[in-house]
Design a protein around this motif. Sequence first.
Motif, PDB file in Angstrom:
ATOM      1  N   ILE A 264       0.653   6.964   2.743  1.00 19.59           N
ATOM      2  CA  ILE A 264       0.149   6.960   1.363  1.00 19.59           C
ATOM      3  C   ILE A 264      -0.622   8.251   1.111  1.00 19.59           C
ATOM      4  O   ILE A 264      -1.572   8.567   1.831  1.00 19.59           O
TER       5      ILE A 264
ATOM      6  N   TYR B  29      -0.264   2.751   6.329  1.00 16.48           N
ATOM      7  CA  TYR B  29      -1.204   3.350   5.384  1.00 16.48           C
ATOM      8  C   TYR B  29      -1.215   4.870   5.494  1.00 16.48           C
ATOM      9  O   TYR B  29      -1.683   5.567   4.595  1.00 16.48           O
TER      10      TYR B  29
ATOM     11  N   ASP C 190      -1.694   9.047  -2.144  1.00 17.90           N
ATOM     12  CA  ASP C 190      -2.446   8.884  -3.393  1.00 17.90           C
ATOM     13  C   ASP C 190      -3.932   8.821  -3.055  1.00 17.90           C
ATOM     14  O   ASP C 190      -4.381   7.889  -2.370  1.00 17.90           O
TER      15      ASP C 190
ATOM     16  N   ASP D 195      -6.372   7.816  -4.593  1.00 20.28           N
ATOM     17  CA  ASP D 195      -7.039   6.601  -5.058  1.00 20.28           C
ATOM     18  C   ASP D 195      -6.754   5.397  -4.158  1.00 20.28           C
ATOM     19  O   ASP D 195      -7.451   4.385  -4.230  1.00 20.28           O
ATOM     20  N   LEU D 196      -5.716   5.518  -3.308  1.00 24.21           N
ATOM     21  CA  LEU D 196      -5.314   4.386  -2.480  1.00 24.21           C
ATOM     22  C   LEU D 196      -5.415   4.672  -0.984  1.00 24.21           C
ATOM     23  O   LEU D 196      -5.646   3.756  -0.195  1.00 24.21           O
TER      24      LEU D 196
END
Length: 205
Positions: free
Chosen positions: A143, A140, A145, A147-148
């Motif tokens: 990532i 994770y 982004d 939003d994620l």
Amino acid sequence: PIHQMSGGSGFNEVFFTDVRVKDSQRLGGVGDGWKVSLVTLMNERLAVGGATGAGWSQFLEAARDTTGADGAPLLQESAVREKLADWYVQAEGLRHARNRTMTALSKGQTPGPESSIGKIVSASLMQDLANEAVEMLDQYGIINDPDLAPLSGGFHGSLMMAPGLRIAGGTDEILRNIIAERVLGLPGDIRLDKDVAFKDVPTGR
């Protein structure tokens, strides 16, 4: 604008050709341009030293919500707790140092060389904490982004921004010299061009 790996363009390169400034617009006395530049740099270092990213409290929450191979929260691991303690102490030291500087500013004083301490500590702290967080979050952590990603990508953003902060307003190496010489009073580096005007410094041409 200089495009950075964080995706932003916080740094810019500006060239002035044949610029002339009216004397009424001059800051400081004639020949005192370096003093004016130093005051500007001191204020910049104070501002950069106050840069905030995802801090120890956000890391604590992430460690509480992230489990290790044994299924237990990573916050229970002694190595993680030791790191958190170190970051907390550094953050508190920075907070008190900033309060001290703000008190001086409220009295009309100019930020001094001690502002270099805040910058060098905060930039390194941001990079270390963000790196540990991205590693802790495992897959994770890559990532970015908002939003994620955990914490809307805050750790990722700090990791991408921290190297630039270790350059802006003076590199770590320059700041260590300033702290050693002007704060601690240690002997300065031997510089043969120390009292030579920049225009008179020999070049390779």
